[in-house]
Design a protein around this motif. Structure first.
Motif, PDB file in Angstrom:
ATOM      1  N   GLN A   1       0.833  -1.201   0.000  1.00  0.00           N
ATOM      2  CA  GLN A   1       0.000   0.000   0.000  1.00  0.00           C
ATOM      3  C   GLN A   1       0.870   1.254   0.000  1.00  0.00           C
ATOM      4  O   GLN A   1       0.533   2.249  -0.622  1.00  0.00           O
ATOM      5  CB  GLN A   1      -0.955  -0.013   1.195  1.00  0.00           C
ATOM      6  N   LYS A   2       2.013   1.190   0.681  1.00  0.00           N
ATOM      7  CA  LYS A   2       2.931   2.322   0.687  1.00  0.00           C
ATOM      8  C   LYS A   2       3.480   2.597  -0.715  1.00  0.00           C
ATOM      9  O   LYS A   2       3.820   3.730  -1.040  1.00  0.00           O
ATOM     10  CB  LYS A   2       4.090   2.071   1.653  1.00  0.00           C
ATOM     11  N   LEU A   3       3.556   1.552  -1.531  1.00  0.00           N
ATOM     12  CA  LEU A   3       4.040   1.711  -2.901  1.00  0.00           C
ATOM     13  C   LEU A   3       2.959   2.210  -3.846  1.00  0.00           C
ATOM     14  O   LEU A   3       3.260   2.597  -4.975  1.00  0.00           O
ATOM     15  CB  LEU A   3       4.583   0.380  -3.416  1.00  0.00           C
ATOM     16  N   GLY A   4       1.697   2.179  -3.382  1.00  0.00           N
ATOM     17  CA  GLY A   4       0.585   2.649  -4.201  1.00  0.00           C
ATOM     18  C   GLY A   4      -0.402   1.586  -4.615  1.00  0.00           C
ATOM     19  O   GLY A   4      -1.350   1.871  -5.353  1.00  0.00           O
ATOM     20  N   ALA A   5      -0.225   0.360  -4.171  1.00  0.00           N
ATOM     21  CA  ALA A   5      -1.172  -0.707  -4.507  1.00  0.00           C
ATOM     22  C   ALA A   5      -2.514  -0.446  -3.834  1.00  0.00           C
ATOM     23  O   ALA A   5      -2.566  -0.096  -2.660  1.00  0.00           O
ATOM     24  CB  ALA A   5      -0.630  -2.058  -4.078  1.00  0.00           C
ATOM     25  N   SER A   6      -3.583  -0.630  -4.583  1.00  0.00           N
ATOM     26  CA  SER A   6      -4.931  -0.409  -4.053  1.00  0.00           C
ATOM     27  C   SER A   6      -5.648  -1.738  -3.849  1.00  0.00           C
ATOM     28  O   SER A   6      -5.764  -2.543  -4.771  1.00  0.00           O
ATOM     29  CB  SER A   6      -5.739   0.472  -5.011  1.00  0.00           C
ATOM     30  N   TYR A   7      -6.120  -1.964  -2.639  1.00  0.00           N
ATOM     31  CA  TYR A   7      -6.858  -3.180  -2.315  1.00  0.00           C
ATOM     32  C   TYR A   7      -8.366  -2.973  -2.389  1.00  0.00           C
ATOM     33  O   TYR A   7      -9.123  -3.899  -2.145  1.00  0.00           O
ATOM     34  CB  TYR A   7      -6.469  -3.660  -0.912  1.00  0.00           C
ATOM     35  N   GLY A   8      -8.807  -1.744  -2.699  1.00  0.00           N
ATOM     36  CA  GLY A   8     -10.234  -1.475  -2.754  1.00  0.00           C
ATOM     37  C   GLY A   8     -10.884  -1.739  -1.411  1.00  0.00           C
ATOM     38  O   GLY A   8     -10.412  -1.248  -0.386  1.00  0.00           O
ATOM     39  N   GLU A   9     -11.931  -2.535  -1.410  1.00  0.00           N
ATOM     40  CA  GLU A   9     -12.621  -2.866  -0.167  1.00  0.00           C
ATOM     41  C   GLU A   9     -11.964  -4.049   0.554  1.00  0.00           C
ATOM     42  O   GLU A   9     -12.376  -4.406   1.652  1.00  0.00           O
ATOM     43  CB  GLU A   9     -14.090  -3.199  -0.464  1.00  0.00           C
ATOM     44  N   LYS A  10     -10.963  -4.634  -0.060  1.00  0.00           N
ATOM     45  CA  LYS A  10     -10.267  -5.776   0.531  1.00  0.00           C
ATOM     46  C   LYS A  10      -9.146  -5.287   1.452  1.00  0.00           C
ATOM     47  O   LYS A  10      -8.755  -4.125   1.431  1.00  0.00           O
ATOM     48  CB  LYS A  10      -9.669  -6.650  -0.569  1.00  0.00           C
TER      49      LYS A  10
END
Length: 228
Positions: free
Chosen positions: A33-42
């Motif tokens: 997530q710090k790198l910018g990955a989006s998990y959406g609602e997960k």
């Protein structure tokens, strides 16, 4: 296709639930997530319910040997979209590290770089018969912390693209430091296998239970976790 992907899946329908993070050590915010990955609602800190039970059991085995030590969870559930993000991120990072540009590469050179990426990253497949292990909720990337809250030095970083990622890289080292690294990796493997997990053959930090890789390594007829 990797060998383990030939294992058929009969998903048992077990729920993907939140890991009780208070019982473990984690990094906040999550590394990807710090790198910018989006998990959406997960959430990256989810696993199948029985995998969590086994992880708690593994930590119990750890603390029977080393009071106050904990499992440090680096990564757990990973949607296919995040798998794709990290594959692309790793490829781009490899280009920068080598001082290369995509336009300057031949197809052979590109293939060589992709082979390096896929040494530790599963193909982000949308095919339900070949899900990336982390997309099933049955795989987890971990290391250990001591009773002072310090990460153990395992002789290599998680997600490192090098031979040091091989679980037994230090097995034949005769120096004290190399042997110490090997012993720590063996401790991690011991507590996890005792709880029912199996270690990735090429990654000292990756353990699975119930997915295709676990079934393939354990010579099971089917996997019981498909894409979550």
């Amino acid at each position: 296709m990797k060998p383990y992907q030939s294992i058929p899946i009969r998903d048992c329908g077990e729920p993907l639930i939140a890991i009780p993070l208070v019982q473990f050590s984690v990094e906040t915010p999550h590394p990807y997530q710090k790198l910018g990955a989006s998990y959406g609602e997960k959430s990256p800190y989810y696993l199948r319910s029985k995998v969590i039970e086994a992880l708690i059991q593994a930590q119990t085995y750890l603390q029977q040997q080393y009071s106050g030590w904990k499992i440090h969870i680096f990564d757990a559930y990973r949607p296919v979209a995040v798998q794709q993000f990290m594959v692309d991120y790793t490829f781009t990072s490899l280009l920068k590290e080598k001082g290369l540009t995509l336009d300057s590469l031949s197809e052979t050179e590109k293939d060589s770089l992709w082979q390096q990426v896929y040494q530790i990253w599963a193909i982000p497949s949308d095919d339900l018969t070949t899900p990336p292990p982390h997309s099933t909720g049955g795989a987890v990337d971990i290391t250990l912390i001591d009773n002072q809250g310090q990460l153990l030095d395992m002789g290599g970083l998680i997600d490192e693209l090098s031979e040091r990622s091989q679980p037994n890289y230090y097995a034949n080292h005769t120096d004290n430091l190399g042997q110490t690294y090997h012993q720590k990796r063996e401790l991690l493997n011991q507590i996890m296998t005792q709880a029912g997990f199996l270690r990735h053959p090429g990654e000292w930090w990756h353990f699975s239970l119930g997915d295709q890789m676990w079934a393939w390594q354990g010579q099971k007829a089917v996997a019981y976790y498909g894409r979550a």
